[in-house]
Design a protein around this motif. Structure first.
Motif, PDB file in Angstrom:
ATOM      1  N   VAL A 159      32.918  35.258  20.495  1.00 44.34           N
ATOM      2  CA  VAL A 159      34.510  35.526  20.203  1.00 44.34           C
ATOM      3  C   VAL A 159      35.162  34.256  19.861  1.00 44.34           C
ATOM      4  O   VAL A 159      36.105  34.060  18.798  1.00 44.34           O
ATOM      5  CB  VAL A 159      35.013  36.490  21.256  1.00 44.34           C
ATOM      6  N   VAL A 208      31.576  44.309  27.350  1.00 43.01           N
ATOM      7  CA  VAL A 208      32.143  44.150  26.016  1.00 43.01           C
ATOM      8  C   VAL A 208      33.797  43.577  26.237  1.00 43.01           C
ATOM      9  O   VAL A 208      34.372  42.774  25.912  1.00 43.01           O
ATOM     10  CB  VAL A 208      32.181  45.285  24.939  1.00 43.01           C
ATOM     11  N   ALA A 209      34.446  44.344  27.022  1.00 48.01           N
ATOM     12  CA  ALA A 209      35.914  44.200  26.977  1.00 48.01           C
ATOM     13  C   ALA A 209      36.102  42.850  27.700  1.00 48.01           C
ATOM     14  O   ALA A 209      37.185  42.075  27.547  1.00 48.01           O
ATOM     15  CB  ALA A 209      36.493  45.403  28.095  1.00 48.01           C
ATOM     16  N   ILE A 217      35.378  40.203  25.333  1.00 51.69           N
ATOM     17  CA  ILE A 217      36.605  40.096  24.298  1.00 51.69           C
ATOM     18  C   ILE A 217      37.712  39.466  24.893  1.00 51.69           C
ATOM     19  O   ILE A 217      38.436  38.435  24.243  1.00 51.69           O
ATOM     20  CB  ILE A 217      36.874  41.305  23.576  1.00 51.69           C
ATOM     21  N   THR A 270      39.021  35.830  23.676  1.00 55.87           N
ATOM     22  CA  THR A 270      40.500  35.774  23.123  1.00 55.87           C
ATOM     23  C   THR A 270      41.504  34.891  23.925  1.00 55.87           C
ATOM     24  O   THR A 270      42.095  34.200  23.408  1.00 55.87           O
ATOM     25  CB  THR A 270      40.895  37.013  22.792  1.00 55.87           C
ATOM     26  N   SER A 327      44.046  40.140  10.772  1.00 55.08           N
ATOM     27  CA  SER A 327      43.368  41.126  11.733  1.00 55.08           C
ATOM     28  C   SER A 327      41.942  41.684  11.246  1.00 55.08           C
ATOM     29  O   SER A 327      41.191  41.905  12.267  1.00 55.08           O
ATOM     30  CB  SER A 327      44.161  42.414  11.917  1.00 55.08           C
ATOM     31  N   TYR A 356      39.374  39.488  13.026  1.00 54.94           N
ATOM     32  CA  TYR A 356      39.407  39.916  14.555  1.00 54.94           C
ATOM     33  C   TYR A 356      38.442  40.930  14.776  1.00 54.94           C
ATOM     34  O   TYR A 356      37.616  41.022  15.675  1.00 54.94           O
ATOM     35  CB  TYR A 356      40.599  39.777  15.080  1.00 54.94           C
ATOM     36  N   LEU A 357      39.010  42.166  13.841  1.00 53.67           N
ATOM     37  CA  LEU A 357      38.172  43.362  14.079  1.00 53.67           C
ATOM     38  C   LEU A 357      36.783  43.214  13.824  1.00 53.67           C
ATOM     39  O   LEU A 357      35.855  43.881  14.179  1.00 53.67           O
ATOM     40  CB  LEU A 357      38.855  44.358  13.176  1.00 53.67           C
ATOM     41  N   VAL A 388      34.695  40.764  14.084  1.00 56.17           N
ATOM     42  CA  VAL A 388      34.189  39.855  15.314  1.00 56.17           C
ATOM     43  C   VAL A 388      34.019  40.945  16.617  1.00 56.17           C
ATOM     44  O   VAL A 388      32.896  40.918  17.130  1.00 56.17           O
ATOM     45  CB  VAL A 388      34.944  38.448  15.639  1.00 56.17           C
ATOM     46  N   VAL A 389      34.847  41.530  16.777  1.00 53.59           N
ATOM     47  CA  VAL A 389      35.068  42.501  18.015  1.00 53.59           C
ATOM     48  C   VAL A 389      34.097  43.433  17.894  1.00 53.59           C
ATOM     49  O   VAL A 389      33.373  43.789  18.604  1.00 53.59           O
ATOM     50  CB  VAL A 389      36.684  43.076  18.291  1.00 53.59           C
ATOM     51  N   VAL A 396      30.474  42.295  18.092  1.00 53.00           N
ATOM     52  CA  VAL A 396      30.241  41.904  19.396  1.00 53.00           C
ATOM     53  C   VAL A 396      29.864  43.429  20.120  1.00 53.00           C
ATOM     54  O   VAL A 396      29.015  43.301  20.885  1.00 53.00           O
ATOM     55  CB  VAL A 396      31.040  41.236  20.152  1.00 53.00           C
ATOM     56  N   SER A 397      30.925  44.297  19.952  1.00 52.11           N
ATOM     57  CA  SER A 397      30.616  45.640  20.565  1.00 52.11           C
ATOM     58  C   SER A 397      29.372  46.227  20.315  1.00 52.11           C
ATOM     59  O   SER A 397      28.704  46.814  20.961  1.00 52.11           O
ATOM     60  CB  SER A 397      31.968  46.317  20.286  1.00 52.11           C
TER      61      SER A 397
END
Lengths: 829, 254
Positions: free
Chosen positions: A499, A767-768, A771, A775, A799, A802-803, A805-806, A809-810
């Motif tokens: 991230v 995950v949270a 991230i 970030t 955005s 970012y979405l 990538v997130v 990863v999730s």
């Protein structure tokens, strides 16, 4: 996938380390191959094949400040001066050699269909191939040309060529082909030497792209002659090549791509090595923590710390070597994929083949072994050195404190990173922004090193909250995460690296593109422009009714700004814009007060207008003299007559149109042709080129940000794949290491669903955390860079990026948690 | 959950197994791990199951505790028929009516003793009554250690916490799988004495599988298993008596 997971479990700790190291070897080999620059590229010389020695211009120049030299890269090879040609003639006369200068002009030609880019050579240069006539005869006057057979034109056909004055008629009188019969990589036409010379004239000189030396039979060794020429032409800005290297002079785009690739992989390599150490280190630590009981037992039965250390180092070295060799297999595939991606985004020419390099492969194996050795030594030393009693106790506890030096290094990196990130607030211009970008990387790595304590504290809070829940699977998740900092940190660290690095890497290009887009939108008073791919547009545009807003030729050219920093030369790459006639009618530059130039007049050859960021970087104000190295290596020292706001969108510096076109490199369009034409109204579109939006022509179109992101993330593709492998690896290890605990919970009455759900909760928490941490680490530079470039603190990262990538990863983490969890739960208790 | 037969007037046994067989695999290669085993364990009794390796001890425990399904025969825990329950019903049965103690304690490393005792209650989506946990911990002798994590306790202390965890749902019966196997002699004796006391004074019911004649000697009743059958039983076990039984079993087994 499940079979893979099962196999991994069999292998236990070492399996995970092996996978991490295989991925490491792959990554290093790919990076190394990029650094080596596509060695399997087979574009050997075509049109210069008969000349044993070829002399061409260097793609760099030397700037000197206070006795210190610095090489600066130019956008293409410099033309050879008449003096160089004479020196070559003198030197090889004794050997009885023939010297043939190749005059080359890049232009467009067409028969009946579309304009295609071709290079016009003088007829005498055909001897260098040697190209033979396959039909017709040689050109005898300026109206005649001979064309490559591969163009499909036949003798007698009438064609057009596009010069600065516009389309001109020519008659094809013959066709030529390479002696090998191969299709030429670059299409060419041949004119009489006089016509070619007239065409290739730029200002006071003629573009000589290369000089070929044809040695007679029985002449001295070509290498000896070449060495003699090198001595004679030292510091003249030329390269003398023989053999396969001659292709680099003929195909400047390939040579340039190689250089770009080297720069790219060079800057990537540092990131790669740091990431590798962190990833392999954390996997190795995780694997060792699984084996701690075994180690404790060995210590208890009398193995000395030294023996343990040796055992572990030896084992890791063996694993590292095997992994290195195995990793070369995926490396050859990944290298090809990266090459394909780089070609797709236009960073490499379409026929540039990137393949695994032998030296890079061997180095990767050695480096992987070394990395394995180092991590094995570091992890093993800590594990082996504790007393047997403590070892057995901590085997039961399953927790080990992170090494002190790791924490200290993490804190130092973080502090330096924060300081660097704050620079754009203090220092104007690209320097502050670039340093902040680097600071962002340091911050990300610092945070990665600090994940253990940070994640420990974070999950303490999370697990306490979860343990307060009466929903069984939440409570179970809390119980699973409580006191498991090292296991969880091993999962979080690589994900937060993905991230963080993604955000930081695209930060500067995305912000620059976004700012350019805004400035171009504000600064262009016309909506459309004409552009052409691979050739120049005529600059003699008919003037008509509307004298205020004529079709205006614009040149966009890369130049190098030179200034003195700390008693030495410092250089910056800039895009210079030259507008023929008056810029003021079509561009709203946003001139700052104090400028002495009237934008409704033509800029003089000794004048320059600087963008604000350029002025800041060069430390120049109105009235000062600035130094630029132009594309052909010529140095000019114009006076600053204005500073304007919209430099990112319209060009970092404005210079006189003719100054720019007269000093192009040999691989750029002929004469005073334009790179784009500003089109005030569509009814006056010329019969050549393609109409696009004016912003797009200035490289700041609607998709400029996305293109910028694509260009800066593709090189990271291999790195991301690597981190993904290690994330999956460590999470799988982390889940499967709990088989025993799950079996016990099943026995005392937890049902499968509860355990599966608790894993989902745990996965989501990991995950949270990744991230949020990733970030957070990138946030400070994101804000300061945005502020430095645009004046607003809102980061320019779109955005959607970012979405993506997130989301990636999730998805990765959840797959790596849920799949092995299923497997573990399916087993008989 | 279906309800088993209620013995009118008389006490329902904590565990009742009738003609239980367990077969692994099919055809000629099949292994008969349990062969028509019938067994009643009265409430408040402490039963040890012994036998050579491969005699079917573990299978007996798994079938009795509802971890595994019997191939034929019926199993009742209290009034509940285990046979015929599906996977998740059996999980609930284990959670609410059965306790487990393992050889390697198996406490959750990240949790305190108190939290570990709570686990089965939490799995049911409830909170343990703090009074009950305190009482239990006093009963097993760990009331001073409730805030400690497993690695801060000795093996004996951990096994006591595990015992409290097994008892926290007030189960019908507690199964032990070599519960003293990992303890030193002193701790083992103390844990065994505690288990004996729990059955006699508190009317708990414990069935444990063990190799250790000393452990078996603490039980009220020792069952000897060979080739999947109960071949012998001793109601006044001492170490010597148990050893003699085992010697005989192993001799006949060869």
């Amino acid at each position: 996938m499940l079979t893979l997971v099962r196999g991994l479990r069999r292998l236990g700790g070492n399996g995970a380390t092996l996978v991490a190291l295989v991925a490491t070897a792959t990554l290093l080999a790919v990076c190394g191959s990029m650094l080596a620059g596509g060695s399997t590229d087979t574009a050997s010389t075509q049109r210069y094949a008969a000349a044993q020695i070829v002399v061409g211009g260097e793609s760099s120049a030397v700037v000197t400040r206070e006795g210190k030299d610095k090489d600066v890269a130019l956008p293409g090879p410099r033309p050879l001066s008449a003096e160089v040609v004479d020196t070559i003639r003198d030197r090889v006369r004794g050997a009885g050699a023939t010297v043939v200068p190749d005059i080359a002009a890049r232009l467009a030609a067409r028969s009946t269909k579309d304009w295609i880019p071709v290079t016009a050579h003088g007829w005498s240069a055909r001897q260098l191939g040697p190209l033979g006539l396959t039909s017709g005869s040689a050109p005898t006057n300026s109206g005649q040309i001979v064309a490559d057979e591969s163009l499909g034109w036949s003798a007698g056909e009438s064609v057009e060529i596009l010069t600065e004055a516009g389309p001109q008629k020519r008659t094809v009188v013959g066709t030529v082909a390479l002696p090998t019969g191969a299709t030429p990589r670059q299409a060419a036409i041949y004119l009489t030497d006089e016509a070619a010379t007239a065409l290739a004239r730029r200002g006071a000189r003629v573009d000589v792209a290369a000089v070929g030396v044809l040695l007679p039979a029985g002449a001295p060794n070509a290498e000896d002659v070449a060495d003699d020429l090198r001595t004679a032409l030292e510091r003249k800005g030329v390269v003398v090549e023989t053999g396969d290297a001659r292709g680099q002079i003929e195909f400047a785009d390939l040579a340039r791509a190689r250089g770009d690739l080297r720069t790219l992989s060079g800057s990537l390599l540092a990131v790669v090595i740091l990431v590798t150490l962190i990833v392999v280190g954390s996997t190795c630590a995780l694997a060792l923590s699984r084996r701690r009981r075994e180690i404790a037992t060995l210590r208890a039965i009398g193995a000395t710390p030294r023996q343990m250390e040796r055992l572990m180092v030896g084992e890791m070295a063996a694993v590292g070597f095997v992994a290195g060799v195995v990793g070369l297999v995926p490396a050859s595939v990944v290298t090809k994929v990266v090459g394909w991606l780089l070609r797709a985004v236009g960073l490499l020419p379409h026929d540039f083949a990137l393949a695994l390099n032998a030296v890079a492969g061997i180095s990767a194996v050695l480096l992987t072994t070394l990395v394995a050795l180092a991590t094995g030594w570091a992890a093993g030393r800590r594990t082996a050195a504790i007393s047997p009693v403590a070892a057995l106790a901590s085997a039961a506890a399953g927790e080990q404190k992170p090494a002190r030096w790791v924490l200290v290094l993490g804190v130092v990196l973080t502090v330096v990173g924060v300081a660097a990130s704050l620079l754009p607030l203090v220092v104007d211009g690209i320097v502050g922004v670039a340093v902040a970008g680097g600071g962002g990387l340091l911050l990300v790595f610092g945070t990665a090193l600090l994940t253990r304590p940070v994640v420990g504290a974070l999950f303490q809070v999370v697990s306490r909250r979860l343990l307060a829940s009466t929903t069984p699977h939440r409570w179970l998740a809390g119980a699973g995460m409580s006191g498991q900092a090292s296991r969880l940190a091993a999962g979080v660290a690589p994900m937060m690296l993905i991230v963080g690095i993604s955000l930081v890497q695209i930060l500067v290009p995305a912000s620059l593109s976004a700012a350019a887009q805004r400035e171009a939108a504000a600064g262009l008073k016309v909506d459309h422009a004409v552009v052409a791919a691979g050739y120049g547009l005529p600059s003699a545009v008919p003037r008509s009714r509307d004298q205020h807003r004529p079709v205006t030729p614009v040149v966009r050219q890369q130049v190098v700004g030179v200034t003195t920093v700390l008693g030495g030369p410092e250089t910056f790459r800039y895009t210079a814009t030259g507008v023929r006639d008056r810029a003021g009618d079509l561009l709203d530059l946003g001139l700052r007060p104090g400028s002495t130039w009237d934008p409704t007049t033509t800029l003089g050859t000794d004048q320059a207008v600087l963008g604000t960021m350029t002025a800041a970087a060069l430390g120049a104000a109105v009235g000062d003299q600035v130094e630029f190295v132009l594309a052909d290596g010529t140095t000019v020292k114009p006076q600053v007559v204005g500073v304007f706001e919209r430099g990112l969108g319209l060009g970092d510096v404005l210079l006189n149109y003719d100054t720019l076109t007269d000093h192009r490199s040999v691989s750029e369009p002929v004469g005073r042709t334009a790179n784009l034409l500003l089109l005030p109204d569509l009814s006056r579109r010329p019969p050549v080129g393609e109409v696009v939006s004016a912003a797009e022509a200035f490289g700041a179109g609607g998709d400029a940000v996305s293109t910028g992101i694509a260009a800066s993330t593709v090189p990271l593709f291999a790195l991301f794949a690597y981190v993904a492998v290690s994330v999956a690896n460590s999470l799988i290890l982390s889940v499967t290491s709990r088989t025993g605990t799950f079996a016990m919970l099943r026995r005392i009455g937890a049902d499968r669903r509860q355990l599966a759900r608790s894993l989902v909760v745990e996965g989501l928490s990991v995950v949270a955390a990744a991230i949020v941490l990733g970030t957070a680490a990138a946030l400070l530079p994101m804000v300061t860079v945005a502020y430095g470039l645009t004046g607003t603190p809102w980061p320019a990262i779109p955005s959607w990026f970012y979405l993506v990538v997130v989301g990636a990863v999730s998805a990765l983490a959840m797959t790596a948690v849920v799949l092995p969890g299923r497997l573990v739960l399916r087993e008989r208790h | 959950m279906s309800t088993g037969t209620t013995a009118a007037g008389g006490a329902v046994p904590a565990l009742r197994m009738t003609d239980v067989s367990k077969q692994y695999g099919r055809g000629p290669g099949a292994v008969r791990a349990l062969d028509s085993v019938s067994l009643r364990v009265a409430r408040g009794s402490f039963v040890a199951v012994m036998g050579p390796s491969g005699s079917g001890k573990s299978t007996l425990l798994q079938c009795a505790a509802g971890l595994d399904e019997a191939s034929s025969g019926t199993v009742h825990i209290g009034q509940v028929a285990v046979t015929g329950l599906d996977e998740s019903q059996r999980a609930m049965l284990r959670r609410d009516r059965v306790g487990f103690v393992f050889q390697s304690y198996n406490l959750l490393a990240g949790l305190t003793a108190y939290q570990n005792i709570e686990v089965p209650v939490r799995l049911a989506g409830q909170r343990a009554n703090p009074e009950l946990v305190r009482e239990l911990s006093e009963r097993v002798g760990v009331s001073a250690l409730l805030r400690r994590r497993p690695h801060e306790m000795s093996g004996g202390q951990q096994q006591r916490v595990a015992l409290a965890r097994a008892l926290v749902t007030e189960p019908e019966i507690v199964f032990g799988d070599e519960p003293t196997g990992a303890l030193d002699t002193g701790s083992a004796r103390q844990v065994l004495a505690l288990m004996r006391e729990l059955t006699h004074r508190d009317q708990r019911t414990i069935v444990m599988v063990t190799h250790d004649p000393v452990a078996a000697a603490h039980a009220d009743r020792v069952l000897f298993l060979a080739d999947g059958r109960i071949v012998d039983e001793e109601t006044t076990p001492t170490v010597d008596v148990v050893l003699r039984h085992m010697a005989r079993l192993e001799a006949s087994g060869c």
